[in-house]
Write a protein that holds these residues in place. Sequence first.
Motif, PDB file in Angstrom:
ATOM      1  N   CYS A 392       0.834  -1.202   0.000  1.00 25.70           N
ATOM      2  CA  CYS A 392       0.000   0.000   0.000  1.00 25.70           C
ATOM      3  C   CYS A 392       0.869   1.253   0.000  1.00 25.70           C
ATOM      4  CB  CYS A 392      -0.902   0.018   1.231  1.00 25.70           C
ATOM      5  SG  CYS A 392      -2.050  -1.375   1.316  1.00 25.70           S
ATOM      6  N   GLY A 393       0.279   2.370  -0.381  1.00 28.52           N
ATOM      7  CA  GLY A 393       0.971   3.645  -0.324  1.00 28.52           C
ATOM      8  C   GLY A 393       1.350   4.003   1.102  1.00 28.52           C
ATOM      9  N   SER A 394       2.346   4.858   1.246  1.00 30.25           N
ATOM     10  CA  SER A 394       2.896   5.155   2.578  1.00 30.25           C
ATOM     11  C   SER A 394       1.901   5.847   3.502  1.00 30.25           C
ATOM     12  CB  SER A 394       4.154   6.021   2.436  1.00 30.25           C
ATOM     13  OG  SER A 394       3.856   7.211   1.726  1.00 30.25           O
ATOM     14  N   ASN A 395       0.984   6.622   2.949  1.00 31.04           N
ATOM     15  CA  ASN A 395       0.035   7.359   3.786  1.00 31.04           C
ATOM     16  C   ASN A 395      -1.386   6.805   3.689  1.00 31.04           C
ATOM     17  OD1 ASN A 395      -0.367   8.098   1.172  1.00 31.04           O
ATOM     18  ND2 ASN A 395      -0.663  10.286   1.584  1.00 31.04           N
ATOM     19  N   VAL A 396      -1.478   5.505   3.402  1.00 31.41           N
ATOM     20  CA  VAL A 396      -2.773   4.859   3.221  1.00 31.41           C
ATOM     21  C   VAL A 396      -3.146   4.063   4.466  1.00 31.41           C
ATOM     22  CG1 VAL A 396      -4.013   3.089   1.914  1.00 31.41           C
ATOM     23  CG2 VAL A 396      -2.587   4.738   0.723  1.00 31.41           C
ATOM     24  N   TYR A 397      -4.411   4.153   4.866  1.00 33.17           N
ATOM     25  CA  TYR A 397      -4.931   3.377   5.986  1.00 33.17           C
ATOM     26  C   TYR A 397      -5.151   1.953   5.502  1.00 33.17           C
ATOM     27  CZ  TYR A 397      -8.041   2.181   9.910  1.00 33.17           C
ATOM     28  OH  TYR A 397      -8.627   1.602  10.998  1.00 33.17           O
ATOM     29  N   THR A 398      -4.274   1.032   5.928  1.00 31.81           N
ATOM     30  CA  THR A 398      -4.250  -0.334   5.397  1.00 31.81           C
ATOM     31  C   THR A 398      -5.580  -1.057   5.585  1.00 31.81           C
ATOM     32  OG1 THR A 398      -1.900  -0.426   5.887  1.00 31.81           O
ATOM     33  CG2 THR A 398      -2.990  -2.509   5.403  1.00 31.81           C
ATOM     34  N   THR A 399      -6.213  -0.857   6.723  1.00 35.27           N
ATOM     35  CA  THR A 399      -7.465  -1.564   6.996  1.00 35.27           C
ATOM     36  C   THR A 399      -8.545  -1.196   5.991  1.00 35.27           C
ATOM     37  OG1 THR A 399      -6.938  -1.695   9.352  1.00 35.27           O
ATOM     38  CG2 THR A 399      -9.248  -1.996   8.733  1.00 35.27           C
ATOM     39  N   ARG A 404     -11.809  -3.068   1.135  1.00 36.61           N
ATOM     40  CA  ARG A 404     -12.144  -2.983  -0.284  1.00 36.61           C
ATOM     41  C   ARG A 404     -11.756  -4.258  -1.024  1.00 36.61           C
ATOM     42  NH1 ARG A 404      -9.209   2.811  -0.562  1.00 36.61           N
ATOM     43  NH2 ARG A 404     -10.594   3.901   0.880  1.00 36.61           N
ATOM     44  N   LEU A 405     -10.609  -4.813  -0.661  1.00 33.88           N
ATOM     45  CA  LEU A 405     -10.153  -6.047  -1.313  1.00 33.88           C
ATOM     46  C   LEU A 405     -11.076  -7.217  -0.984  1.00 33.88           C
ATOM     47  CD1 LEU A 405      -6.302  -5.785  -0.650  1.00 33.88           C
ATOM     48  CD2 LEU A 405      -7.486  -5.341  -2.810  1.00 33.88           C
ATOM     49  N   SER A 406     -11.614  -7.235   0.218  1.00 35.10           N
ATOM     50  CA  SER A 406     -12.395  -8.389   0.678  1.00 35.10           C
ATOM     51  C   SER A 406     -13.678  -8.593  -0.108  1.00 35.10           C
ATOM     52  CB  SER A 406     -12.720  -8.238   2.167  1.00 35.10           C
ATOM     53  OG  SER A 406     -13.621  -7.158   2.378  1.00 35.10           O
ATOM     54  N   VAL A 407     -14.183  -7.546  -0.801  1.00 32.34           N
ATOM     55  CA  VAL A 407     -15.458  -7.679  -1.521  1.00 32.34           C
ATOM     56  C   VAL A 407     -15.266  -7.992  -3.009  1.00 32.34           C
ATOM     57  CG1 VAL A 407     -16.632  -6.130   0.079  1.00 32.34           C
ATOM     58  CG2 VAL A 407     -15.608  -5.190  -2.007  1.00 32.34           C
ATOM     59  N   ILE A 408     -14.019  -8.087  -3.456  1.00 31.82           N
ATOM     60  CA  ILE A 408     -13.771  -8.395  -4.866  1.00 31.82           C
ATOM     61  C   ILE A 408     -14.117  -9.853  -5.135  1.00 31.82           C
ATOM     62  CG2 ILE A 408     -11.993  -8.603  -6.655  1.00 31.82           C
ATOM     63  CD1 ILE A 408     -10.521  -6.279  -5.309  1.00 31.82           C
ATOM     64  N   PRO A 409     -14.971 -10.140  -6.131  1.00 31.95           N
ATOM     65  CA  PRO A 409     -15.283 -11.531  -6.459  1.00 31.95           C
ATOM     66  C   PRO A 409     -14.020 -12.325  -6.763  1.00 31.95           C
ATOM     67  CG  PRO A 409     -16.787 -10.049  -7.588  1.00 31.95           C
ATOM     68  CD  PRO A 409     -15.726  -9.182  -6.961  1.00 31.95           C
ATOM     69  N   GLY A 410     -13.901 -13.501  -6.169  1.00 32.27           N
ATOM     70  CA  GLY A 410     -12.713 -14.332  -6.344  1.00 32.27           C
ATOM     71  C   GLY A 410     -11.746 -14.248  -5.183  1.00 32.27           C
ATOM     72  N   LYS A 446      -8.082   1.750  -4.679  1.00 33.23           N
ATOM     73  CA  LYS A 446      -7.404   2.966  -4.228  1.00 33.23           C
ATOM     74  C   LYS A 446      -6.505   2.662  -3.039  1.00 33.23           C
ATOM     75  CE  LYS A 446      -8.424   7.681  -2.672  1.00 33.23           C
ATOM     76  NZ  LYS A 446      -9.514   8.630  -2.330  1.00 33.23           N
ATOM     77  N   GLY A 447      -5.245   3.044  -3.129  1.00 32.79           N
ATOM     78  CA  GLY A 447      -4.297   2.815  -2.054  1.00 32.79           C
ATOM     79  C   GLY A 447      -3.314   1.696  -2.338  1.00 32.79           C
ATOM     80  N   VAL A 448      -3.614   0.854  -3.351  1.00 30.50           N
ATOM     81  CA  VAL A 448      -2.709  -0.236  -3.709  1.00 30.50           C
ATOM     82  C   VAL A 448      -1.591   0.313  -4.592  1.00 30.50           C
ATOM     83  CG1 VAL A 448      -2.468  -2.399  -4.991  1.00 30.50           C
ATOM     84  CG2 VAL A 448      -4.442  -2.046  -3.491  1.00 30.50           C
TER      85      VAL A 448
END
Length: 460
Positions: A392-399, A404-410, A446-448
């Motif tokens: 993730c980007g340096s100033n991104v809230y990882t959680t 956002r990643l958890s809802v991607i199909p697959g 966003k943030g990746v």
Amino acid sequence: MKVGILDSTLREGEQTPGVVFTMEQRVEIAKALSDLGVSMIEAGHPAVSPDIYEGIKRIVKLKREGEITSEILGHSRAVKRDVEIASELEVDRIAIFYGVSDIHLKAKTKTTREEALNVIADVVGYAKAHGVKVRFTAEDATRTDLNYLVRVAKTARDAGADRISIADTVGILYPTKTRELFSYLVREIPGVEFDIHAHNDLGMAVANALAAVEGGATIIHATVNGLGERVGIVALQSVAAALKYHFNVEVVRLDKLVSVSSLVEKYSGIPTPPNFPITGDYAFVHKAGVHVAGILSDPRTYEFMPPETFGRSRDYVIDKYTGKHALKDRFERLGVKLDDREMEQVLAKIKSSQGTRYFRDVDLLEIAEEVTGKVLKPRPPERIEAVVSVKCGSNVYTTSVTRRLSVIPGVKEVMEISGDYDIVVRVEARDSTELNNVIESIRSVKGVESTLTSLVLKKM
């Protein structure tokens, strides 16, 4: 029945905590909404910030060039400078709002009822003098004295507004009251059309919107995925489906709802729950044995409309709730024939499992081979499994990225880690094409910043 959708994703939707759209995202969403077929797009409040102003400017340009066909609205306080800013953008309509309940008059604007009427008449007339259509929104209308609300609406109408929006600002209406209110206003105030702006604080926004239509409202305000202040307003996909089912009115292209929902989910960063109506992952997925048996016989038993209407397909899961009909159908799909005794044994093993959420096709084949003592053919192609390391980007809230990643199909599992990468994602896909699509979806979050993908060759 005359009714249309005003989509406010770019205005009300951006008032969702944590949601900020870039100019490019605003334009892309506006084009998608126009392609979807919404009647009006509330493109934002241009006086809020330069990027919103520029975004609306670009959207209006696309409207002039014919790439967008929906009516474009600019939001405005009942302040002449706001009107001037919206007017210079050459939007199709200026939407002016003013809080009219005694609560708002006393606590916010600190004006009397008569002073408020003068402000409304002055600013609406000022906007109309700029040669633009005007909608007036009576903010907190549903907590406003009814007789005074009628005076407010008539004042706005007489000053030049051709639409009046009744805002249930804190979401306290219920359907019967909504229908009565709109029926009364339509009868008492001719010469204008009415909008319903229903917030969802009590979970009744869609029901109230339908009731308002029954009472004579001709425009429903909605946002994609139900975004908005606090818990949001009417969800576009829910109300569009309800209008089709109950009134046979198709206000948007229903088969495009999923793609628009995914686009807004990606740019807003607000995950859509899997059980969200119409566009959620589980909307047309069945589980209980009696349900699956029903849909295999006649899908109408447990589906209010065919999923194909929305560009989707039905499915069912195999787990401890599964019955014989579902299991038989699944093995037939796999090209495997089991006799009744074998089927009962497979079903018994499934129902006695502990902690297994669902059984994949390969799991079912392994159980069937154990029961029959045979190597069953044809075995379906093994699914591809991969582990994607995400930085993730340096100033991104990882959680927030994790959500956002958890809802991607697959995506089957997401874990935050320490080290060179911040997140590990476990992915399953049918083939390499599907895997690549999932990886691209991960990279677009966003943030990746970067990803590293490793294929799982063998599990112990």
